[in-house]
Design an enzyme around this catalytic site. Sequence first.
Site, short mmCIF file in Angstrom:
data_model
loop_
_atom_site.label_atom_id
_atom_site.label_comp_id
_atom_site.label_asym_id
_atom_site.label_seq_id
_atom_site.Cartn_x
_atom_site.Cartn_y
_atom_site.Cartn_z
N GLY A 25 -41.35 86.53 85.69
CA GLY A 25 -40.73 85.29 86.10
C GLY A 25 -39.26 85.24 85.74
N GLU A 52 -26.70 111.56 94.89
CA GLU A 52 -27.36 112.86 95.08
C GLU A 52 -28.33 112.82 96.25
OE1 GLU A 52 -28.62 114.74 91.46
OE2 GLU A 52 -27.07 113.68 90.32
#
Length: 390
Positions: free
Chosen positions: A345, A369
Amino acid sequence: MSPFLPTDPLCLDELLTDEDRAVRDTVRGWAADRVLPHIAEWYENGELPGIRDLARELGSIGALGMSLTGYGCAGASAVQYGLACLELEAADSGIRSLVSVQGSLAMYAIWKYGSEEQKQRWLPGMAAGELIGCFGLTEPDVGSDPAAMRTYAKRDGTDWVLTGRKMWITNGSVAAVAVVWAQTDEGIRGFAVPTDSAGFSAPEIKHKWSLRASVTSELVMDDVRLPADAVLPGVTGLKGPLGCLSHARYGIIWGSMGAARASFESALDYARTREQFGKPIGGFQLTQAKLADMALELHKGILLAHHLGRRMDAGTLRPEQISFGKLNNVREAIEICRTARTVLGANGISLEYPVMRHATNLESVLTYEGTVEMHQLVLGKALTGLDAFR
């Protein structure tokens, strides 16, 4: 029958040797002692203080260039290197990036393509963490198309003169050596560039909202004059930098699962203790469904990483399989972090918990990458035999 372990539901630990576990436990212990108590503050401040001390400590436990042999390197297996990446990224992606760039990019390039003199000059100090390296491929206007790089090296007598810029370079402003890839009249070549060379600078990039506990820099090369022996003699063309990237991407396959594991375990612990409507939220069906789905993807990803590691150790791992692993594991790791955030939450956005930090870090890991799209096209070409890159 062995008991069901929430932290290892598929009993993947049984796939590891005693030596594998020892490597994993060493790196996990180091990260728990040296990174986890401080990482939230480092991330919030956007800094990685004491990076040189951290590098030396990582060198002392054999984590730098650990899958390489000789020159002070540990000579560990690919699986052991992967386990180290997992544990480092479970602490923070920035720490794993420090190790990946040092070992899988800068050190690997010199180890694989360098001369014996270059190896002797740089690798022992880099393995020990006394020297930090960086890897210059990405440019400000050239990301996924490295063949279009503008950095250029021209011959001037027996010397080379290097001019250009590289961007988003991990370790750049603290490096002693930069492996820089440049266009030449002979094709793309790599250079081991001492960072104290005249005309070389590496201003640090600020204002990042991802990989904040990591040193990221631009490399600027303004007519940097290098001797003839600065060029890496063992390779010409894109196969050089792409070979290095394959080695680094393999580490990401494992590392991303470390970030996912930390987020999953945080959500699992929280679900067992956080009460709503008179009982722990882990007792509600919707929360259990989230935890089950996260556990599935996490441990499938670790199993995939382990399989690819065994193939690398056997010398049979293909680049397409590395794309398979990076595409799946990073994408699933982000989803695990996002789901874990919903379990926590509002607390999920707090740096008291690792979830949002891992989620934002993985946004960088997702694209560096090799972006999602590039790995999809690698697999698409392998599956169809048709090239859709251009």
